[in-house]
Structure formats: structure tokens, C-alpha cells
Design a protein around this motif. Structure first.
Motif, PDB file in Angstrom:
ATOM      1  N   PHE A   1       0.869  -1.289  -0.081  1.00  0.00           N
ATOM      2  CA  PHE A   1       0.110   0.020  -0.117  1.00  0.00           C
ATOM      3  C   PHE A   1       0.868   1.170  -0.085  1.00  0.00           C
ATOM      4  O   PHE A   1       2.154   1.209   0.580  1.00  0.00           O
ATOM      5  CB  PHE A   1      -0.873   0.028   1.329  1.00  0.00           C
TER       6      PHE A   1
ATOM      7  N   ARG B   1       1.232  -6.016   4.147  1.00  0.00           N
ATOM      8  CA  ARG B   1       0.375  -6.686   4.844  1.00  0.00           C
ATOM      9  C   ARG B   1       0.354  -7.932   4.287  1.00  0.00           C
ATOM     10  O   ARG B   1       0.383  -8.217   2.949  1.00  0.00           O
ATOM     11  CB  ARG B   1      -0.972  -6.193   4.837  1.00  0.00           C
TER      12      ARG B   1
ATOM     13  N   TYR C   1      -0.011   5.195   1.274  1.00  0.00           N
ATOM     14  CA  TYR C   1      -0.776   6.289   1.856  1.00  0.00           C
ATOM     15  C   TYR C   1      -0.121   7.662   1.985  1.00  0.00           C
ATOM     16  O   TYR C   1       1.080   7.616   1.918  1.00  0.00           O
ATOM     17  CB  TYR C   1      -1.218   5.911   3.613  1.00  0.00           C
TER      18      TYR C   1
ATOM     19  N   PHE D   1       3.717   7.114   3.331  1.00  0.00           N
ATOM     20  CA  PHE D   1       3.836   5.850   3.864  1.00  0.00           C
ATOM     21  C   PHE D   1       3.662   4.756   2.824  1.00  0.00           C
ATOM     22  O   PHE D   1       2.589   4.817   2.236  1.00  0.00           O
ATOM     23  CB  PHE D   1       3.134   5.573   5.070  1.00  0.00           C
TER      24      PHE D   1
ATOM     25  N   ASP E   1      -2.174  -7.443  10.632  1.00  0.00           N
ATOM     26  CA  ASP E   1      -1.250  -6.504  11.042  1.00  0.00           C
ATOM     27  C   ASP E   1      -0.440  -6.003   9.898  1.00  0.00           C
ATOM     28  O   ASP E   1       0.316  -6.540   8.935  1.00  0.00           O
ATOM     29  CB  ASP E   1      -0.166  -7.189  11.821  1.00  0.00           C
ATOM     30  N   MET E   2      -0.851  -4.341   9.340  1.00  0.00           N
ATOM     31  CA  MET E   2      -0.199  -3.826   8.596  1.00  0.00           C
ATOM     32  C   MET E   2       1.163  -3.120   8.986  1.00  0.00           C
ATOM     33  O   MET E   2       1.039  -2.374  10.001  1.00  0.00           O
ATOM     34  CB  MET E   2      -0.898  -2.915   8.026  1.00  0.00           C
TER      35      MET E   2
ATOM     36  N   GLN F   1      -0.103  11.320   4.059  1.00  0.00           N
ATOM     37  CA  GLN F   1      -0.562  11.845   5.233  1.00  0.00           C
ATOM     38  C   GLN F   1      -0.390  13.503   5.401  1.00  0.00           C
ATOM     39  O   GLN F   1       0.737  13.807   5.507  1.00  0.00           O
ATOM     40  CB  GLN F   1       0.050  11.265   6.466  1.00  0.00           C
TER      41      GLN F   1
ATOM     42  N   PHE G   1       3.995  -0.564   8.508  1.00  0.00           N
ATOM     43  CA  PHE G   1       4.469   0.628   7.783  1.00  0.00           C
ATOM     44  C   PHE G   1       5.722   1.054   7.828  1.00  0.00           C
ATOM     45  O   PHE G   1       6.479   0.711   8.730  1.00  0.00           O
ATOM     46  CB  PHE G   1       3.550   1.904   8.561  1.00  0.00           C
ATOM     47  N   GLY G   2       6.055   1.765   6.701  1.00  0.00           N
ATOM     48  CA  GLY G   2       7.591   2.320   6.692  1.00  0.00           C
ATOM     49  C   GLY G   2       7.557   3.498   7.604  1.00  0.00           C
ATOM     50  O   GLY G   2       6.408   4.031   8.104  1.00  0.00           O
ATOM     51  N   ALA G   3       8.777   4.059   7.837  1.00  0.00           N
ATOM     52  CA  ALA G   3       8.711   5.435   8.700  1.00  0.00           C
ATOM     53  C   ALA G   3       8.172   6.597   7.847  1.00  0.00           C
ATOM     54  O   ALA G   3       8.145   7.697   8.557  1.00  0.00           O
ATOM     55  CB  ALA G   3      10.180   5.313   9.095  1.00  0.00           C
TER      56      ALA G   3
ATOM     57  N   GLY H   1      -3.036  15.056   9.492  1.00  0.00           N
ATOM     58  CA  GLY H   1      -3.287  13.780  10.091  1.00  0.00           C
ATOM     59  C   GLY H   1      -3.930  12.340   9.543  1.00  0.00           C
ATOM     60  O   GLY H   1      -3.258  11.563   9.738  1.00  0.00           O
ATOM     61  N   GLU H   2      -4.843  12.850   8.662  1.00  0.00           N
ATOM     62  CA  GLU H   2      -5.590  11.571   8.378  1.00  0.00           C
ATOM     63  C   GLU H   2      -4.681  11.122   7.177  1.00  0.00           C
ATOM     64  O   GLU H   2      -4.249  11.614   6.237  1.00  0.00           O
ATOM     65  CB  GLU H   2      -6.657  12.153   7.673  1.00  0.00           C
ATOM     66  N   LEU H   3      -4.710   9.403   7.321  1.00  0.00           N
ATOM     67  CA  LEU H   3      -3.766   8.825   6.187  1.00  0.00           C
ATOM     68  C   LEU H   3      -4.918   8.743   5.025  1.00  0.00           C
ATOM     69  O   LEU H   3      -5.794   8.106   5.341  1.00  0.00           O
ATOM     70  CB  LEU H   3      -3.485   7.603   6.911  1.00  0.00           C
TER      71      LEU H   3
END
Lengths: 114, 114
Positions: free
Chosen positions: A35, A95, A37, A91, A101-102, A39, A104-106, A43-45
Motif C-alpha cells: 500500500f 500486509r 498512503y 507511507f 497487522d499492516m 498523510q 508501515f515504513g517510517a 494527520g489523516e492517512l
């Protein structure tokens, strides 16, 4: 173990430049989902794309394109002709097919200057 | 179609206190996942609820607990707050279970523990 690495912490470009955000992942699974995303400062992904591991076809959506290379475990994201509104943290996430459990990268903070 | 909403938007607590965060899932979605996002990091999976039952949990201690209600809204409860619990807490909803569906995120609740 699953891991996502976004080596670029911050990128700054000038409007109308093309920019590529790198994503490298590690997994022992043969089937999985990837995925991207966005941000924004609010703040909303915001969901951008989901890619199944068995589908290596690259995808283009307007100014956005994604290059999935299973051989190098990479899922890179390119923005063509960047705009100021593209400024955000992006991001990449991984998954397993049978797991909730997804990972995420930093994240990569993209700043597009006018 | 109403998106994912979360309340409150901001919260300040002191160490040792308890906090409850709330999430309303997107219309038509029966699965809710919770994530913790520390400053400068990617989100980390806390747990997921599907049809009012916990359906997967990440590496978080038992003082992180949740509920899902018949209308599919959800609560995240954190007991005995610690300073490291300061973070943005994100809720995501998806139809069916998240195994095959994309998760859509709410704006988050920013928790500060003093």
C-alpha cells in the motif's frame, strides 16, 4: 519477519519537478499486499493504492504512478509534475494476506516548493 | 457517505490515568483497526475488531484494550498511561475483514501524556 524501509526521510522539490519515493520491503510470504498512503498535515492517512503481490503490472493514476518490482522487493511511487498540494508525508505499507497487522515504513516527508 | 470519525481530536492526560478514544466507522464497514503513530514514525498496529470480537492484535501490552459496538463503532482504552503513550491514535475501518479490503483512516486523536 516483515519490514518496510523508506530510506528517504525528507525530499524537497520545486513545483513541476518529477519525484520518486522509494519503498523496499522484506517478507517471507509469497502472497501479500502493498500500500501507499498520504498523510497531510491534518494527520489523516489517505489511501492511494493497493497492490497484490501476484500482480506486478505497474499502475498510473493521473500524475501518480507506481513501479512494483518483486525481484528487487521494491514498490516505488512517482509523482509527475509535482504540485504544492502534494506536500505531505507518504507511507508505504505491507500486509500479509492472512494477517491483519499492516506494517508501515517510517515515511518520507515530501515538500514541494512553489 | 460519511467517512471515519474520531473523538476527541486532542487530549492531555497525566501518567497513571486512563483514557478512552472513540471511533465511528465508515458507513457499510464492519471492521475497525486501531494504530498508534509516535512522532516521526509510521503507524503501528494495535488491534482489530470484527463484528464485536477482537480479530488480531499487535505487540501492545494488555493495558491497551478495545470494544466494538453493534453499530460497529469502537473504543480504544488505555490504562495506567505512560509518557511513551503520547502519540497520534488512528482508527481505520474496512468492509468485511481487513484481510482483503483496504482500510480507510480517520483524522486521529492526538494524546499527550504528561
Amino acid at each position: 519477519a516483515q519490514k518496510v524501509t523508506q530510506a528517504q526521510t525528507e525530499i524537497s522539490v520545486v513545483e513541476k519537478e518529477d519525484v520518486t519515493l522509494d519503498c523496499v520491503y522484506e517478507t517471507r510470504d509469497t502472497t501479500y499486499y502493498l500500500f501507499w498512503y498520504k498523510q497531510p498535515p491534518s494527520g489523516e492517512l489517505v489511501f492511494l493504492i493497493r497492490r497484490n503481490s501476484f500482480d506486478e503490472q505497474n499502475e498510473i493514476s493521473g500524475r501518480y504512478s507506481w513501479n512494483f518490482q518483486k525481484s528487487t522487493s521494491s514498490f516505488n511511487f512517482t509523482i509527475t509534475a509535482s504540485q504544492v498540494v502534494d506536500s505531505a508525508v507518504y507511507f508505504c505499507a505491507l500486509r500479509k494476506v492472512n494477517n491483519n497487522d499492516m506494517r508501515f515504513g517510517a515515511g518520507t516527508r515530501l515538500t514541494v516548493k512553489p | 457517505e460519511t467517512g471515519v470519525t474520531q473523538s476527541p481530536t486532542h487530549l492531555i492526560k497525566t501518567r497513571g490515568q486512563q483514557v478512552t478514544l472513540r471511533c465511528s466507522s465508515q458507513s457499510g464497514h464492519n471492521t475497525v483497526s486501531w494504530y498508534q503513530q509516535a512522532l516521526g514514525q509510521g503507524p503501528q498496529f494495535i488491534f482489530q475488531y470484527y463484528r464485536e470480537e477482537e480479530n488480531g492484535r499487535g505487540n501492545f501490552p494488555p493495558r491497551f484494550s478495545g470494544l466494538q459496538f453493534p453499530n460497529y463503532s469502537s473504543e480504544l482504552n488505555v490504562n495506567a498511561l505512560e509518557l511513551d503513550d503520547s502519540a497520534l491514535y488512528l482508527c481505520a475501518s474496512s468492509p468485511k475483514t481487513a484481510l482483503q479490503e483496504t482500510q480507510y483512516f480517520g483524522p486521529g486523536t492526538r494524546l499527550l501524556v504528561l
